[in-house]
Write an enzyme that holds these catalytic residues in place. Sequence first.
Site, mmCIF file in Angstrom:
data_model
loop_
_atom_site.group_PDB
_atom_site.id
_atom_site.type_symbol
_atom_site.label_atom_id
_atom_site.label_comp_id
_atom_site.label_asym_id
_atom_site.label_seq_id
_atom_site.Cartn_x
_atom_site.Cartn_y
_atom_site.Cartn_z
ATOM 1 N N PRO A 11 0.790 -1.222 0.000
ATOM 2 C CA PRO A 11 0.000 0.000 0.000
ATOM 3 C C PRO A 11 0.834 1.290 0.000
ATOM 4 C CG PRO A 11 -0.132 -1.113 2.117
ATOM 5 C CD PRO A 11 0.517 -2.070 1.167
ATOM 6 N N ARG A 19 5.200 10.783 -2.557
ATOM 7 C CA ARG A 19 4.876 10.454 -1.166
ATOM 8 C C ARG A 19 6.095 10.700 -0.273
ATOM 9 N NH1 ARG A 19 4.792 4.343 1.252
ATOM 10 N NH2 ARG A 19 4.068 4.918 3.328
ATOM 11 N N TYR A 24 11.231 8.746 1.292
ATOM 12 C CA TYR A 24 11.244 7.695 0.269
ATOM 13 C C TYR A 24 11.953 8.099 -1.025
ATOM 14 C CZ TYR A 24 7.915 5.564 3.444
ATOM 15 O OH TYR A 24 7.337 5.030 4.561
ATOM 16 N N ALA A 80 3.201 -0.962 4.860
ATOM 17 C CA ALA A 80 2.666 -0.986 6.235
ATOM 18 C C ALA A 80 2.205 -2.379 6.652
ATOM 19 C CB ALA A 80 1.525 0.015 6.353
ATOM 20 N N ARG A 110 13.080 4.401 12.509
ATOM 21 C CA ARG A 110 11.862 5.231 12.504
ATOM 22 C C ARG A 110 11.011 4.925 13.754
ATOM 23 N NH1 ARG A 110 9.309 4.803 6.700
ATOM 24 N NH2 ARG A 110 8.095 6.548 7.552
HETATM 25 C C1 DQA Z 1 8.304 0.929 3.829
HETATM 26 C C2 DQA Z 1 8.424 1.145 5.337
HETATM 27 C C3 DQA Z 1 7.088 0.914 6.026
HETATM 28 O O1 DQA Z 1 7.211 1.127 7.417
HETATM 29 C C4 DQA Z 1 6.055 1.881 5.495
HETATM 30 O O2 DQA Z 1 4.792 1.607 6.051
HETATM 31 C C5 DQA Z 1 5.980 1.902 4.009
HETATM 32 C C6 DQA Z 1 7.208 1.782 3.230
HETATM 33 C C7 DQA Z 1 9.620 1.307 3.094
HETATM 34 O O3 DQA Z 1 9.743 0.909 1.929
HETATM 35 O O4 DQA Z 1 10.474 1.979 3.654
HETATM 36 O O5 DQA Z 1 4.927 2.109 3.432
HETATM 37 O O6 DQA Z 1 8.039 -0.434 3.598
#
Ligand code: DQA
Length: 148
Positions: A11, A19, A24, A80, A110
Site C-alpha cells: 500500500p 509520497r 522515500y 505498512a 523510525r
Molecule cells: C516501507 C516502510 C514501512 O514502514 C512503510 O509503512 C511503508 C514503506 C519502506 O519501503 O520503507 O509504506 O516499507
Amino acid sequence: MTRRILVLNGPNLNLLGTREPEIYGSTTLADVERLCAQEARRHGLEVTCVQSNHEGGLVDALHEAGAAGDVVGVVLNAAAYTHTSVAVLDAVKAVRLPVVEVHLSNPHAREPFRHHSFLSPVAEAVVAGAGADGYRWAVELLATRHGG
Ligand code: DQA
C-alpha cells in the site's frame, strides 16, 4: 520458458516519487520496476511487477506466483502490512518461494511501531534503507541463488 521474479509492492507505494520524498526519495514506482527488470535481464530472467493497496491483493499475488511454476522468488515490500499482517506472513509460508523483504527506508530508524516485521522471520534476506538500490540488490540475490 524464461523464469521470473515477482516484484510485489504494498500500500501507498504507487505514490512513490510524491509520497514523503524526504523519506522515500523521488524515484517513482515505475523507476523501481524498470530497475528490477534491467537487473533481472542481466541474469536472463524476467520480472512480473504487482502493486496492491489491499492486503488480499498481496496474498493473491503470492498465491499466483506460488502456483505459476516459473517464479524463482519474490522481492516483497509489503509496506505498512509488513508490521501488521499475519495474512501476508501465512501466504509467504504457504507458497514456499524465497522472499527478499525490501524497504526503501530503514524502519528500525523510525517510529517504534515500524520496528517489528511479521515477514522478516520467513524472509531469506532483508534489505532496508538502501532506497531503490535495495530492490536491485534483492533481484540480484534471488537471481544468483535461485535463478541458475
Ligand atoms: C516501507 C516502510 C514501512 O514502514 C512503510 O509503512 C511503508 C514503506 C519502506 O519501503 O520503507 O509504506 O516499507
